[in-house]
Scaffold this motif. Structure first.
Motif: not given
Ligand code: M6R
Length: 616
Positions: A353-357, A406-408, A492-494
């Motif tokens: 599982a890959v996830s920032q949050s 918000v933009a990763s 996606l970023k744009l």
């Molecule tokens: O926290 P996560 O990586 O699980 O979040 C997944 C997406 O919601 C996240 O990458 C979203 O697409 C971002 N806003 C992209 O910039």
């Protein structure tokens, strides 16, 4: 997504709660509210539509005092954004106030039942149903607040993090979680407690935190140990963790926006991510996840990557890295689809599982499915202590620091870097990757942070170029091989922050349809760094130019062929093809950022988006 803050102690709660809501603004919301309770049992609720600043202005001429409080930023699910639907919600008698993040799925039958008992509802929300249900249990069985909360939650299906206060018990704050994050900060000697959806609002007060687990209800009282019980009323010992995060890491530090700060942080976040893992002088990658679970990984017949959004794009790069260096077949699934699929998954599979949050609801649910079918679970997560980090059997933190925009951005490069190190370590364990490649990639990875700094030096040029694209309504992004996911990510970023429609394609797919869109109005971003498919993408660029498209190309330093054709060229340092995304994505992040700034948009908090998507 909704944000929760709570406080119980001896200080005035209001400034702590408002400050906390400001720290959670990055999550995305449409209204905000606060409930304040003093020890005499006076409970006051204030709500406003729009920004936290509106709520603050509304409070300016009020006597907003109280040493216990709960506060909320709402991201509408049930009912339009309005003061009526904003949290906190009060119970029928006005005795209880509650804030909630998540969705109560069976709210309709509960509402029906409560209506038959004489309850009336002021809002369209599922949350109000929950607070009425708690009061109903409390009055029916004459229960203290924490027990009424536990009983009520046993009747509820869905996801929640909640905080509740009761004006008839003005010495306690009750919180609970199920599939939505909640953290409790512990003051010295339990003199005060802070509650929040993540650690950012709490960190300025304490580093000592307890991450609640699913199905836990906690009663907080000043000067007493927190009391945690499961929904089945079993006692749970609180596990206090020291969270190593600084205030500086969650502030803008002189930049105009978090997004640009985070783009600029990438050379350093790459170094942090590699620290102690990529041992350049020994030509070695050491990952405890791989060492501790060597047998599981060596036996894996297949790897399935589950994620969403940017993290899914990182997964596409991870697939190529793992297949090349480990020769294990990999599939990359949207977590939201995987969770409802009849996926063929079993004990021979490793699910990553890959996830920032670490809190994305769909990704958590995908893991749940994989767990039920016996797969071994690994997380690539940024937020330390988050739900995905705790749900998985093992994991590799990206360690890129808090990402607030918000933009990763830095999370993406951190995820790609973790995949590269993971594929190197596992490929080595399997004896698949040859020593020369292994050592060469390690050398090159150690140079990536400096090379990223070179890319960032072109920021002013990209800012200038961005002015030429603000007119556009559509963009196409093209890339091949490792750069195809970069095209998706750039698009996606744009989209996210400039609200310009953008599509990413593998460049050769263009002639199967999208080429019909190309005319003199259409900017086409081509990622054309040097690799084995360079000649092919050169031909694709020729096809775009012959139809009048305007080409913005990302190329390798010293490139001549593409630069002759393209209208604008950004050069990035030479690197190995598998590592090219780490450099090539940076100009695309900058382009999206500057186009959005030129358009005067809210870069860090784009409309409709949430940083952490904790509902499905
Ligand atoms: O926290 P996560 O990586 O699980 O979040 C997944 C997406 O919601 C996240 O990458 C979203 O697409 C971002 N806003 C992209 O910039």
């Amino acid at each position: 997504m909704c944000g929760i803050v709570g406080y119980i102690g001896n200080r005035e709660a209001c400034p702590i709660l408002i400050g906390g809501l400001r720290r959670l603004e990055y999550r995305g919301y449409d209204s905000a509210g606060i409930a304040l309770l003093n020890h005499e049992g006076n409970l006051n609720v204030y709500k406003e539509i729009g920004k936290v600043a509106n709520l603050e202005a509304h409070l300016a001429d009020k006597d907003a005092s109280g040493v216990i409080g709960i506060a909320h930023t709402r991201w509408a699910t049930h009912g339009v954004p309005s003061v009526r639907n904003a949290h906190p919600h009060l119970s029928q008698s006005g005795r209880l106030a509650l804030v909630h993040n998540g969705i109560i799925e069976n709210y309709a039958p509960i509402k029906q039942h409560l209506s038959e008992q004489g309850y009336t509802f002021q809002s369209d929300t599922d949350t109000e149903v929950l607070v009425q249900l708690i009061e109903f249990c409390q009055q029916r069985d004459n229960l203290p607040l924490h027990e009424a909360v536990r009983r009520a939650l046993n009747e509820v299906i869905g996801a929640y993090a909640i905080a509740v206060v009761d004006r008839q018990e003005p010495d306690m704050l009750v919180v609970a979680r199920q599939s939505s994050p909640l953290v409790i900060g512990v003051g010295e000697d339990n003199s005060e407690f802070f509650v929040a959806s993540d650690a950012t609002p709490i960190i300025e007060y304490t580093n000592n935190m307890v991450y609640l687990n699913d199905g836990e209800v906690t009663c907080l009282r000043i000067g007493q140990e927190m009391q945690i019980h499961t929904l089945q009323n079993e006692h749970v010992d609180a596990q206090v963790q020291f969270v190593d995060m600084s205030i500086g890491s969650i502030e803008k530090g002189g930049f105009d926006h978090f997004m640009i700060k985070e783009i600029y942080e990438q050379p350093q976040s790459m170094r942090e991510c590699m620290r102690g893992r990529l041992l350049a002088s020994r030509h070695e990658v050491v990952l405890s996840a791989v060492n501790l679970h060597r047998a599981k990984f060596l036996q894996a017949k297949r790897i399935i990557i589950v994620s969403c959004g940017t993290s899914w794009h990182a997964g596409l790069i991870g697939k190529q890295l793992i297949e090349s260096w480990c020769r294990i077949p990999v599939t990359v699934e949207y977590a939201s689809e995987f969770r409802y699929s009849d996926a063929v998954v079993g004990p021979d599979d490793v699910v990553i599982a890959v996830s920032q949050s670490g809190e994305t609801a769909d990704t958590l649910a995908a893991l749940q499915l994989a767990r039920e079918r016996g797969a071994f679970l690994m997380g690539i997560v940024n937020a330390v202590g988050s739900s995905i980090a705790r749900t998985t059997d093992t994991g590799i933190y990206t360690h890129v620091g808090p990402e607030i925009g918000v933009a990763s951005t830095k999370a993406f490069t951190g995820q790609v870097l973790v995949f590269a190190m993971f594929a190197l370590a596992l490929g080595r364990e399997k004896g698949v990757i040859d020593t020369q490649t292994y050592e060469h990639v390690i050398d090159e990875l150690s140079r990536i942070p400096d090379k990223m700094e070179t890319v960032l030096r072109q920021n002013d040029y990209i800012a200038d170029l961005s002015k030429r694209f603000t007119y556009a309504h559509n963009f196409i992004y093209l890339g091949r091989g490792y750069n195809y996911p970069v095209a998706l990510e750039g698009a996606l970023k744009l989209k996210e922050i400039s609200y310009i429609h953008a599509e990413g394609y593998p460049a050769a797919e263009m002639k199967h349809g999208p080429i019909a869109l190309i005319d003199g109005e259409m900017p086409v971003v081509c990622i054309a760094t040097h690799h084995q498919l360079y000649e092919k993408i050169l031909s694709n660029i020729q096809e775009v130019k012959s139809r009048g498209g305007r080409v913005f190309a990302v190329v390798t330093e010293g490139d001549e062929s593409v630069c002759k054709l393209a209208d604008y060229c950004i050069q990035v340092p030479e690197t190995l093809s598998p590592l090219a995304p780490l450099l090539a994505v940076v100009p695309l992040q900058l382009l999206a950022y500057h186009v959005a700034v030129q358009k005067g948009l809210n870069v860090d908090r784009p409309r409709n988006l949430a940083k952490s998507v904790t509902v499905e």
